[in-house]
Structure formats: structure tokens, C-alpha cells
Design a protein around this motif. Sequence first.
Motif, PDB file in Angstrom:
ATOM      1  N   SER A 104      30.098  37.681  45.544  1.00 39.86           N
ATOM      2  CA  SER A 104      30.755  36.895  44.500  1.00 39.86           C
ATOM      3  C   SER A 104      29.990  35.606  44.197  1.00 39.86           C
ATOM      4  O   SER A 104      29.757  35.266  43.024  1.00 39.86           O
ATOM      5  N   ARG A 188      36.661  39.860  44.675  1.00 36.48           N
ATOM      6  CA  ARG A 188      36.667  41.113  43.924  1.00 36.48           C
ATOM      7  C   ARG A 188      35.819  40.993  42.661  1.00 36.48           C
ATOM      8  O   ARG A 188      35.750  39.936  42.014  1.00 36.48           O
ATOM      9  N   LYS A 189      35.188  42.102  42.299  1.00 38.55           N
ATOM     10  CA  LYS A 189      34.314  42.126  41.127  1.00 38.55           C
ATOM     11  C   LYS A 189      35.087  41.764  39.864  1.00 38.55           C
ATOM     12  O   LYS A 189      34.584  41.037  38.994  1.00 38.55           O
ATOM     13  N   GLU A 190      36.326  42.245  39.774  1.00 35.37           N
ATOM     14  CA  GLU A 190      37.147  41.957  38.594  1.00 35.37           C
ATOM     15  C   GLU A 190      37.431  40.465  38.462  1.00 35.37           C
ATOM     16  O   GLU A 190      37.440  39.912  37.352  1.00 35.37           O
ATOM     17  N   THR A 191      37.677  39.816  39.606  1.00 39.20           N
ATOM     18  CA  THR A 191      37.954  38.374  39.591  1.00 39.20           C
ATOM     19  C   THR A 191      36.747  37.585  39.098  1.00 39.20           C
ATOM     20  O   THR A 191      36.869  36.678  38.265  1.00 39.20           O
ATOM     21  N   HIS A 193      34.221  38.669  37.237  1.00 44.54           N
ATOM     22  CA  HIS A 193      33.988  38.935  35.814  1.00 44.54           C
ATOM     23  C   HIS A 193      34.998  38.187  34.943  1.00 44.54           C
ATOM     24  O   HIS A 193      34.642  37.674  33.868  1.00 44.54           O
ATOM     25  N   PHE A 194      36.245  38.121  35.388  1.00 43.63           N
ATOM     26  CA  PHE A 194      37.271  37.418  34.621  1.00 43.63           C
ATOM     27  C   PHE A 194      36.957  35.931  34.527  1.00 43.63           C
ATOM     28  O   PHE A 194      37.008  35.339  33.438  1.00 43.63           O
ATOM     29  N   THR A 197      33.906  35.296  32.291  1.00 47.82           N
ATOM     30  CA  THR A 197      34.271  35.425  30.882  1.00 47.82           C
ATOM     31  C   THR A 197      35.029  34.197  30.398  1.00 47.82           C
ATOM     32  O   THR A 197      34.796  33.691  29.293  1.00 47.82           O
TER      33      THR A 197
END
Length: 403
Positions: A104, A188-191, A193-194, A197
Motif C-alpha cells: 500500500s 487493501r488494494k481497493e482502499t 485505489h479509492f 482517486t
Amino acid sequence: MDDSVDIYEQAALNMSIPDGCDVNRVVYASIKQLISHDIIDPSSVGFQNCEPLCGICYHGSKEWDYIRFNIIVIGIILPIVGVFGIVGNAISAFVYSRPEMRCSTNLYLFSLACSDTGVVLTGIFLFSLETFRPFSLTVARISGQLSAIVYPMGMIAQTCSVYFTVCAGVDCFVQVCLPEKVRRAFSRKETVHFLATCVVIFSVLYNVPHFFEGFVIDCYHQELGGMSKEVCPATLRYNEMYQSIYYKYMYAIFLAVGPLFTLIILNTLIIGFSVFGSSASNMDDTMSLILVVLLFICCNTIALVINIFESYLSETLGSKINYIVDLSNFLVVFNSSFNIIIYIKYSRPFADTLFSYFCNRKPITDNDGPGPPMLITEKPSRSKKCKETLSRLLVASQPEVLI
């Protein structure tokens, strides 16, 4: 106050436009608006045929001492540092995108390298190209045509750098100081990326007003003997409420004092946890971290003072403020170019990965039998690794100054 406004409006109305010219041209209306708001001096407005003379809005210094200083620092040294920074950031982005380096924090550093490249590129264009503008009609045209667009784009890249730094600092804090459950959720990858962004969207929206701060006019350059272009400030740029809210308070909160104190607090907590928590810290790492924080503070202080007290400093220092602005602008590019040196010196995983790809250095493996070798990298403790990362991050961003 009303009398003074009437005087400026009358001066605009009385602006002499050459006979035979179309009085309805947009450029004439723009010049009259600047005169009516006391942004430009009506006596500085001249015409060559029907074209306004260059120099209405751009006033380069005529002091030889400053010109020499500007050419050496901004025209020569800054591009050299900038080219080094572009190469260094490209290498950093490559290394942090490797599979063995993906985590991360390193994803934020990859994003930071990309935004820093934008800062350096726009810095070279805005600052170095401006240095040679009085000596070349081609440079003057390119600078005049694109500066009004490149400057907001540079500010977007700068804001991204600031907040990718903060995101990575928060990530380090989470990895060092918080429970395992929180660390996993935040990594987490989603966190990632969010949050990345959100940083980009915020950076664009925050800097939208810069796109409306200037406009380009066609003008005739007497000294260089040809048509050129010049950027003039919009009346928005000199609006007192706009200056106070956007350039003083919002700038201090979102780009200077806010991120700075956030990083200092995170830095203090990480050092405190490393010293008094479950993981011991290395004194050399702690000292390097403190020195890097001091460097970050010094670089940001100049830009912070100039942006918040721009009007007062201009009146007090006069033309001498140009030296301070040039120094601050140089620190913009230097700060965004220096990261790779810190990465190589203080991050063993970064250096090992870099040399394995670019120097054909074989990785150390612990597999003597058949099968693919497993890369072995000396991994520091979690607190040390993240502390190193934050120490590198603190020099990564610097608010940009353009006066």
C-alpha cells in the motif's frame, strides 16, 4: 473610494484606440476592464497599428544583477536539476511498480513519483522558459500561449504530490501504530485505489479557479520586432475576497500548514511508537527523519510566507522579492527531484530492486535445489520500514509559487 473607482473607469473609457481599428475587439474590452480595476496603468498601454504593445501585463526586471541571478539559478541550474528529477522519478515509478515492491505505501510512492514528474515538467516550462522570454520571440509566443494552461496543471500536480505524501504518511502510521485488523483493511488494494482517486479529484476541483485567473492577448513586441502573446491577469486574481479566502486561508489549510502539521504529528507518533513501543528504532534513522522534516519545513516556509503575505511583501521589498520568488520556485523543482537520492540511501529494498533490474545484480536466493529461485530481500522491521518511507516522503512536495 467611489471617486477613485470613477477615475479608473474614466481612464478606461478615455483609452485612445488608433483610428481605423475595430473598437469592438475583445482585446480592447479586456484592457479597458483591467484599467477600470486599477490592475494596469493606462500610461503603459500603447499600440502598433491596431495591436497593443507587449508589456501591458508582463514587466520583466531591468536590473542586471537580478537578470544574471535569474539566468544562472532558474535558466541553467533549475533545468539541470529538473532533468535529473524526471529521470529519477521515472526510475522510482518503475521500481515501485515491480511485483516484489507492491504494498500500500509503495503504491502511494508510485503515484507520488508520477505527480512529481508533472511538477518538474511544468516547473521547467513556467520558470526556466520565462527566463529566456525577453530574448526570443519564439519562446515569448510559446510561453504566452501556454502559461495560462500549464500553471493550473502544475498546481494540480503539486496538490496531488502533497496529498499522496499525506496518504502515504497515514499509511505508515497505520502500519506501525494500529492493530492488525486496521492494517489489513487500510492496505487493501481497493482502499488505496479509492484514496488515490479521491486525491486526484480533489486536486482538480481545488485548482479549477486557477484556470480563470488569466487570459492571453495578442500583442506586438517592439524589442523583438514581431507579434507575440502575453498573459494578463483576470480581475478575479485581484479580487480582495478571492485573495483572502483562496490564497491565504484555503492555501494555508489545504496546501501548507494543514499537510505540514499532519506530517509532523504522524512523524512524532511513529518515532514515539518506535522508541517506546514494541519495536525498537535505530537512532540514525530517527536523526535522518528529523533532518528531513526540517528540510521540508524550510522549503515550505518560503512559499507559505510569499503566498500569504504577497501584497505586503511586494510593497515592502519591491523588486527584491524576485530573488525570494526564484529561490522558492527552485525549491519546488528541487524538492520534487530529490526523492530518488533518499530512496537509494535509506531504503534497502528499493536499492536492491533497482540494482537487480538496472545493474544485472543477481538476487540472493535460499534455494539450492531445483525450481525457480525465491528472491530474498533483507526486510527491516515494519516500524523501521515505514519510518524510512515517511522520512523520504516529507521532502516530496512543495507548494508552487508563481508571481
